[in-house]
Write an enzyme that holds these catalytic residues in place. Structure first.
Site, PDB file in Angstrom:
ATOM      1  N   ASN A  33       0.829  -1.215   0.000  1.00 60.11           N
ATOM      2  CA  ASN A  33       0.000   0.000   0.000  1.00 60.11           C
ATOM      3  C   ASN A  33       0.861   1.263   0.000  1.00 60.11           C
ATOM      4  OD1 ASN A  33      -2.402  -1.625   0.389  1.00 60.11           O
ATOM      5  ND2 ASN A  33      -1.596  -1.974   2.451  1.00 60.11           N
ATOM      6  N   HIS A 119     -13.676  -2.580   6.335  1.00 48.28           N
ATOM      7  CA  HIS A 119     -12.510  -3.329   6.819  1.00 48.28           C
ATOM      8  C   HIS A 119     -12.792  -3.995   8.161  1.00 48.28           C
ATOM      9  CE1 HIS A 119      -8.333  -3.644   8.499  1.00 48.28           C
ATOM     10  NE2 HIS A 119      -8.094  -4.004   7.242  1.00 48.28           N
ATOM     11  N   GLU A 160     -15.422   3.622   4.536  1.00 45.93           N
ATOM     12  CA  GLU A 160     -14.056   3.911   4.070  1.00 45.93           C
ATOM     13  C   GLU A 160     -14.169   4.947   2.954  1.00 45.93           C
ATOM     14  OE1 GLU A 160     -11.814   0.339   3.123  1.00 45.93           O
ATOM     15  OE2 GLU A 160     -12.925  -0.750   4.650  1.00 45.93           O
ATOM     16  N   SER A 164     -10.709  -0.955   0.392  1.00 46.82           N
ATOM     17  CA  SER A 164      -9.372  -1.544   0.322  1.00 46.82           C
ATOM     18  C   SER A 164      -9.255  -2.708  -0.659  1.00 46.82           C
ATOM     19  CB  SER A 164      -8.925  -1.995   1.700  1.00 46.82           C
ATOM     20  OG  SER A 164      -9.836  -2.912   2.254  1.00 46.82           O
ATOM     21  N   ASP A 189     -12.858   6.175   7.377  1.00 42.86           N
ATOM     22  CA  ASP A 189     -11.540   5.548   7.389  1.00 42.86           C
ATOM     23  C   ASP A 189     -10.881   5.910   6.057  1.00 42.86           C
ATOM     24  OD1 ASP A 189      -9.481   3.749   6.869  1.00 42.86           O
ATOM     25  OD2 ASP A 189     -10.398   2.141   8.029  1.00 42.86           O
ATOM     26  N   HIS A 192      -6.945   4.355   2.598  1.00 39.60           N
ATOM     27  CA  HIS A 192      -6.500   4.221   1.199  1.00 39.60           C
ATOM     28  C   HIS A 192      -6.823   5.459   0.366  1.00 39.60           C
ATOM     29  CE1 HIS A 192      -5.472   0.034   1.920  1.00 39.60           C
ATOM     30  NE2 HIS A 192      -6.573   0.003   2.657  1.00 39.60           N
ATOM     31  N   LYS A 219       0.085   3.311   4.894  1.00 37.45           N
ATOM     32  CA  LYS A 219      -0.275   3.121   3.480  1.00 37.45           C
ATOM     33  C   LYS A 219       0.510   4.155   2.652  1.00 37.45           C
ATOM     34  CE  LYS A 219      -3.578   0.527   5.349  1.00 37.45           C
ATOM     35  NZ  LYS A 219      -3.420  -0.893   5.562  1.00 37.45           N
TER      36      LYS A 219
HETATM   37  C1  LIG Z   1      -9.359   0.309   5.361  1.00 39.75           C
HETATM   38  C2  LIG Z   1      -8.358  -0.044   6.401  1.00 39.75           C
HETATM   39  N1  LIG Z   1      -8.531   0.424   7.636  1.00 39.75           N
HETATM   40  C3  LIG Z   1      -7.664   0.147   8.618  1.00 39.75           C
HETATM   41  C4  LIG Z   1      -6.567  -0.649   8.394  1.00 39.75           C
HETATM   42  C5  LIG Z   1      -5.644  -0.973   9.516  1.00 39.75           C
HETATM   43  O1  LIG Z   1      -4.526  -0.144   9.471  1.00 39.75           O
HETATM   44  P1  LIG Z   1      -3.136  -0.641  10.078  1.00 39.75           P
HETATM   45  O2  LIG Z   1      -2.527  -1.537   9.060  1.00 39.75           O
HETATM   46  O3  LIG Z   1      -2.371   0.604  10.330  1.00 39.75           O
HETATM   47  O4  LIG Z   1      -3.464  -1.379  11.343  1.00 39.75           O
HETATM   48  C6  LIG Z   1      -6.330  -1.144   7.117  1.00 39.75           C
HETATM   49  C7  LIG Z   1      -5.116  -1.966   6.836  1.00 39.75           C
HETATM   50  O5  LIG Z   1      -5.139  -3.095   6.553  1.00 39.75           O
HETATM   51  C8  LIG Z   1      -7.254  -0.855   6.092  1.00 39.75           C
HETATM   52  O6  LIG Z   1      -7.090  -1.331   4.858  1.00 39.75           O
END
Ligand SMILES: Cc1ncc(COP(=O)(O)O)c(C=O)c1O
Length: 367
Positions: A33, A119, A160, A164, A189, A192, A219
């Site tokens: 990412n 997610h 989001e 993702s 969130d 991405h 990311k």
């Molecule tokens: C949409 C989303 N939110 C949260 C996370 C979690 O973030 P982190 O990898 O910093 O724990 C991810 C990562 O996989 C994600 O893709």
């Protein structure tokens, strides 16, 4: 007994060709990412090295004890300013941030409405909170409005900005309008989205101002940790009561310094942001030209539908043998039948690498 049960689960996953292998992988990176290539940038490395020299390598203690340094403070201020909020705070990861936000804000008798493709960290936060939860169809604002209109329980809507596994962008403006109309709190969130969408790659907050914005630093920012932005009251409340913030060691200061350097690059509209956009356009043009069926994604995440675990794994192995690392996303991470290659593009790719990847996908004869 408990471990036997786990072993049985693994056997089942193996039969379905869904068992994951943790191993070191080498090749041209179309899987991570690191959309802007910031993880390799000298600016981030220099900031981290200098902070290791001054503060050492560890986080040493939780924020409330003595883990909070001027680097965490600076990063919080920078985030609040860049994303347009009163205040911000640093969590140790995006997973911890989402869990902490949702489980702190909600309790039994409240409600969380999730986009169906949210997610795991958002879903797990909801489950931990004990609140009622419902999932609306992906990006379906009409169904969200319907759910919102049916009850007046205190409600959090969690979405989001860029999904993702699909790479598509949420209908941010309409979702925010629905939340405002029905008095729901909106959590976006932007894991991405930052670095990829919005004015100068600044993510969702250039289009809307959600009540709570979560930016994962691992990311496009090329670092690690996460930022939560919101009102002063929100940040003070989470700093006091969020168990994933209070009861864990602070992010090491060197990592906070690297994230600060990444935000500075974003603030300066670094050329990597435009390069990523041109790589996305190049990928889509070449893939369509060679007959590959693409999804509607215009973000750095470009899924290619395969629809079967075995064919998907054969394709990923073929690409790896040719020197390309791609994400092979199997059920249960995505729904059965929607297994896919998740190609993630970066400013660090050259046009030639993108063309070679596409021609290897074609040459595999597996799509
Ligand atoms: C949409 C989303 N939110 C949260 C996370 C979690 O973030 P982190 O990898 O910093 O724990 C991810 C990562 O996989 C994600 O893709």
């Amino acid at each position: 007994m408990l471990i036997d049960r786990l072993t049985a689960r693994l056997k089942l996953a193996e039969q379905e060709n869904a068992k994951r292998q943790i191993r070191v992988r080498h090749g041209v990176d179309f899987a991570s990412n690191d959309y802007l290539g910031f993880s390799q940038r000298e600016e981030l490395k220099r900031a981290a090295k200098a902070t290791i020299d001054s503060h050492g390598v560890g986080g040493r203690a939780s924020h409330l004890v003595m883990g909070h340094t001027q680097h965490h403070e600076l990063l919080s201020q920078q985030a609040a300013e860049l994303f347009g909020y009163e205040a911000a705070m640093v969590f140790s990861s995006g997973y911890a941030a989402n869990l902490g936000i949702i489980a702190t804000l909600l309790t039994k008798g409240d409600r969380v409405l999730h986009d169906r493709l949210n997610h795991a960290s958002l879903l797990d936060g909801g489950a931990l909170s004990g609140a009622n939860f419902r999932r609306f169809r992906h990006n379906d604002v009409a169904q969200l409005r319907d759910f919102l209109s049916r009850s007046n329980e205190p409600t959090l809507v969690a979405i989001e900005s860029v999904y993702s596994m699909d790479g598509d962008v949420a209908d941010l403006v309409e979702i925010q309008a629905a939340c405002q109309e029905f008095g729901a709190t909106l959590l976006v969130d932007d894991a991405h989205g930052v670095g990829v969408i919005g004015h100068h790659g600044r993510g969702a907050s250039t289009a809307i101002k959600p009540d709570i914005l979560m930016v994962a630093c691992g990311k496009a920012l090329g670092s690690y940790g996460a930022l939560v932005c919101g009102s002063k009251e929100l940040i003070a409340g989470l700093s006091n009561f969020s168990r994933t913030y209070v009861y864990t060691t602070a992010l090491p200061p060197a990592q906070a310094a690297a994230s600060s350097a990444a935000l500075a690059l974003l603030q300066a509209n670094d050329s990597a942001i435009a390069t990523l956009q041109s790589n996305i356009a190049h990928f889509r043009y070449c893939a369509e030209d060679s007959g590959l069926l693409l999804s509607a994604s215009h973000s750095a995440i470009q899924p290619i539908h395969v629809g079967d675990n075995t064919r998907l794994m054969n394709l990923a192995e073929h690409l790896e043998a040719k020197g390309f690392l791609v994400g092979a996303i199997r059920a249960p991470t995505v729904a059965k039948g929607s297994e896919r290659l998740r190609i993630s593009l970066s400013a660090a790719h050259t046009p030639a690498q993108i063309e070679q990847l596409i021609s290897e996908v074609r040459r595999s004869d597996l799509i």
